[in-house]
Scaffold this motif. Structure first.
Motif, PDB file in Angstrom:
ATOM      1  N   VAL A   1     -40.532  28.267 101.263  1.00 54.30           N
ATOM      2  CA  VAL A   1     -41.338  27.443 100.363  1.00 54.30           C
ATOM      3  C   VAL A   1     -40.572  26.192  99.952  1.00 54.30           C
ATOM      4  CG1 VAL A   1     -42.484  27.364  98.113  1.00 54.30           C
ATOM      5  CG2 VAL A   1     -42.654  29.426  99.524  1.00 54.30           C
ATOM      6  N   ASP A   2     -39.303  26.360  99.634  1.00 59.23           N
ATOM      7  CA  ASP A   2     -38.483  25.226  99.214  1.00 59.23           C
ATOM      8  C   ASP A   2     -38.346  24.179 100.316  1.00 59.23           C
ATOM      9  OD1 ASP A   2     -38.124  26.427  96.781  1.00 59.23           O
ATOM     10  OD2 ASP A   2     -36.122  27.219  97.236  1.00 59.23           O
ATOM     11  N   ARG A   3     -38.433  24.614 101.586  1.00 57.52           N
ATOM     12  CA  ARG A   3     -38.244  23.680 102.691  1.00 57.52           C
ATOM     13  C   ARG A   3     -39.554  23.106 103.231  1.00 57.52           C
ATOM     14  NH1 ARG A   3     -36.164  25.680 107.268  1.00 57.52           N
ATOM     15  NH2 ARG A   3     -36.616  27.879 106.858  1.00 57.52           N
ATOM     16  N   MET A   4     -40.685  23.605 102.744  1.00 58.27           N
ATOM     17  CA  MET A   4     -41.978  23.106 103.217  1.00 58.27           C
ATOM     18  C   MET A   4     -42.321  21.796 102.515  1.00 58.27           C
ATOM     19  SD  MET A   4     -44.316  26.532 103.608  1.00 58.27           S
ATOM     20  CE  MET A   4     -44.056  27.642 105.004  1.00 58.27           C
ATOM     21  N   VAL A   5     -42.533  20.762 103.300  1.00 61.42           N
ATOM     22  CA  VAL A   5     -42.779  19.439 102.720  1.00 61.42           C
ATOM     23  C   VAL A   5     -44.219  18.986 102.860  1.00 61.42           C
ATOM     24  CG1 VAL A   5     -40.390  18.684 103.034  1.00 61.42           C
ATOM     25  CG2 VAL A   5     -42.072  18.276 104.853  1.00 61.42           C
ATOM     26  N   ALA A   6     -45.031  19.656 103.683  1.00 64.02           N
ATOM     27  CA  ALA A   6     -46.414  19.228 103.862  1.00 64.02           C
ATOM     28  C   ALA A   6     -47.212  20.314 104.557  1.00 64.02           C
ATOM     29  CB  ALA A   6     -46.481  17.942 104.676  1.00 64.02           C
ATOM     30  N   HIS A   7     -48.480  20.458 104.142  1.00 62.23           N
ATOM     31  CA  HIS A   7     -49.406  21.349 104.853  1.00 62.23           C
ATOM     32  C   HIS A   7     -50.669  20.568 105.204  1.00 62.23           C
ATOM     33  CE1 HIS A   7     -51.573  24.854 106.188  1.00 62.23           C
ATOM     34  NE2 HIS A   7     -52.587  24.487 105.428  1.00 62.23           N
ATOM     35  N   PHE A   8     -51.021  20.569 106.491  1.00 67.00           N
ATOM     36  CA  PHE A   8     -52.211  19.906 107.013  1.00 67.00           C
ATOM     37  C   PHE A   8     -53.227  20.978 107.402  1.00 67.00           C
ATOM     38  CE2 PHE A   8     -48.722  17.050 107.573  1.00 67.00           C
ATOM     39  CZ  PHE A   8     -49.235  15.749 107.488  1.00 67.00           C
ATOM     40  N   GLN A   9     -54.382  20.998 106.761  1.00 63.87           N
ATOM     41  CA  GLN A   9     -55.417  21.989 107.058  1.00 63.87           C
ATOM     42  C   GLN A   9     -56.610  21.304 107.731  1.00 63.87           C
ATOM     43  OE1 GLN A   9     -55.075  25.228 106.579  1.00 63.87           O
ATOM     44  NE2 GLN A   9     -57.123  25.832 107.248  1.00 63.87           N
ATOM     45  N   MET A  10     -57.046  21.853 108.851  1.00 64.95           N
ATOM     46  CA  MET A  10     -58.208  21.310 109.552  1.00 64.95           C
ATOM     47  C   MET A  10     -59.332  22.334 109.527  1.00 64.95           C
ATOM     48  SD  MET A  10     -56.428  19.333 112.764  1.00 64.95           S
ATOM     49  CE  MET A  10     -55.236  20.629 113.108  1.00 64.95           C
ATOM     50  N   ASP A  11     -60.461  21.943 108.975  1.00 66.81           N
ATOM     51  CA  ASP A  11     -61.605  22.848 108.854  1.00 66.81           C
ATOM     52  C   ASP A  11     -62.870  22.054 109.153  1.00 66.81           C
ATOM     53  OD1 ASP A  11     -63.306  24.934 108.254  1.00 66.81           O
ATOM     54  OD2 ASP A  11     -62.400  25.389 106.314  1.00 66.81           O
ATOM     55  N   MET A  12     -63.594  22.444 110.191  1.00 64.43           N
ATOM     56  CA  MET A  12     -64.852  21.794 110.559  1.00 64.43           C
ATOM     57  C   MET A  12     -64.629  20.325 110.923  1.00 64.43           C
ATOM     58  SD  MET A  12     -67.295  23.591 107.680  1.00 64.43           S
ATOM     59  CE  MET A  12     -68.802  22.980 108.416  1.00 64.43           C
TER      60      MET A  12
END
Length: 464
Positions: free
Chosen positions: A321-332
């Motif tokens: 978690v500490d190293r996660m800098v971005a989350h890209f979610q693609m839906d539809m």
């Protein structure tokens, strides 16, 4: 619709330090041409035909969570990741279905008159007989102490079902009998895990009759609920692409979609389209130079309320978690008939709090470079970016909005998919992720990278 407008400087991901803070480097002039050259390493290799073929395969049958359709999809996705040489893991988690055998409500020993009562979703099995007490809407601070040992008669409205149940449970109630705040029947109600008292919904007419009856004296009620809890299994598929150790910034970027569909729905756009882009970007990134771990994810049970992504987020090690800098979610992202007449086919980036973040910054800048349009942003949950946001990770949902008429219908089929929209969304997400992962943007304060200046707006755009 209202708009918030601002001009910001988009910094390549090298400006994001391991601590998650943003390093504001001063650069005399933007160099979008340089960024575009790096984009081309990714976007020129994206094949909408590949994505379309994936959607066709996945949408051959429904992929409802906990069914053979989901298992078939998971095996296919896992196989694709493994063929690319990724460190791949299928993560199972439990989900539950409920079968109601009977719901009986008796008042003074007689069955309640009128429509048959309905159990709340998530209600427990139980048989209790106790005095009935009217507690109004059961708002916090308004539930009397004398509800202890009694069945609470509650009116729907103002706060959530779960909050109402919890408020009377905290005061010692042994059951909940809730009546509607409109004439729309009794198909409502939800209880949460751990709220271990039977909870039943009745019509407004039935509830108001009980309110009047209580004015004349005490009333004894019986709630008899028999619900069978059926455990099933759903899955998250995780694939890790790691850089070489001597070039590793220590950061992680995640790219996700959900692989489940609604009951009876082939889910071509929702969300085989997002899965197809995850797999296509995984194929391309497998051969791209990177200095950042890119983690590709598909989630089960999104349609049940983000269950898979919430489970995944809950079991992440703190170091990850500490190293996660971005989350890209693609839906539809492939709906031919989605987006109405909005620019860029209606593509928009939704955040949970309605605020810009690193993901939307990079997405807007990538939109300008790849298609000449700064993609707007808005505020919306309802997809798997939410659990990542709740962990403090910059996150956004990429979707064409408003959604098409075939949303959650058996008609969400492959013939409604636009290859152009698939290409568009995959290019923007791919270029954005590569801004973080490419070796030219290391997570060092002294990095020298190109910056682009882009103006992008907030839109108060409903998704349906």
């Amino acid at each position: 619709m209202f708009r918030r407008k601002s001009i910001i400087t988009i910094l390549a991901a090298g400006m994001v330090l391991s601590s998650g803070t943003v390093y504001a480097q001063t650069i005399s002039a933007p160099n979008a041409q340089s960024d575009t050259a790096f984009d081309n390493k990714i976007i020129k290799k994206i094949s909408a035909d590949n994505m379309y073929s994936t959607i066709a395969l996945l949408s051959e049958q429904p992929r409802e969570a906990g069914t053979e359709g989901e298992v078939r999809a998971v095996k296919y996705i896992e196989g694709q990741f493994k063929s690319l040489g990724f460190e791949t893991k299928v993560i199972p988690f439990p989900i539950y279905d409920y079968r109601t055998n009977h719901v009986w409500v008796k008042i003074g020993g007689l069955n309640i008159e009128g429509a048959e009562p309905r159990a709340f979703s998530g209600s427990v099995t139980g048989n209790v007989t106790a005095p009935l007490l009217n507690v109004g809407k059961a708002r916090l601070g308004e539930v009397p102490d004398e509800v202890a040992g009694k069945i609470a008669l509650v009116e729907r409205g103002d706060i959530t079902f779960i909050e109402k149940v919890q408020n009377v449970l905290d005061k010692g109630a042994v059951g909940v009998l809730m009546y509607n705040n409109s004439s729309n029947g009794n198909a409502f109600g939800q209880a949460a895990e751990g709220q271990n008292i039977p909870s039943v919904a009745i019509t407004r007419e039935q509830g108001l009759a009980l309110v009047e009856k209580l004015k004349s004296g005490s009333v004894t009620a019986t709630l008899d609920v028999d619900i069978e809890k059926i455990e099933k299994t759903s899955y998250v598929v995780e694939a890790k692409l790691k850089p070489s150790k001597n070039k590793d910034t220590g950061q992680i970027v995640t790219v996700g979609a959900h692989h489940d569909s609604v009951h009876g729905g082939p889910g071509a756009n929702d969300d085989a389209s997002g899965v197809s882009a995850v797999l296509e970007l995984a194929r391309i990134f497998a051969k791209a130079p990177i200095d950042t771990e890119v983690r590709f994810l598909t989630f089960g049970s999104e349609e049940r309320g983000l269950v898979g992504s919430s489970f995944y987020a809950s079991q992440l090690p703190k170091d990850d978690v500490d190293r996660m800098v971005a989350h890209f979610q693609m839906d539809m992202i492939g709906g031919r008939d989605a987006g109405a007449d909005n620019p860029a086919g209606g593509l928009i980036m939704y955040t949970i709090d309605g605020q810009k973040n690193l993901v939307t910054d990079l997405g807007a800048a990538a939109g300008v470079r790849t298609m000449g349009v700064a993609i707007p942003y808005g505020q919306l949950g309802r997809s798997d970016h939410q659990p990542f946001h709740e962990l403090g990770i910059p996150s956004a949902l990429f979707i064409h909005s408003p959604v098409e008429p075939w949303y959650h219908q058996p008609t969400d089929t492959i013939d409604k998919i636009s290859k152009e929209k698939l290409q568009q969304a995959a290019e923007i997400v791919g270029a954005s992720v590569y801004q973080i992962a490419r070796p030219e943007t290391p997570a060092l304060e002294n990095s020298r990278v190109a910056a682009g200046i882009v103006d992008y707006d907030f839109e108060d755009r409903p998704v349906d």
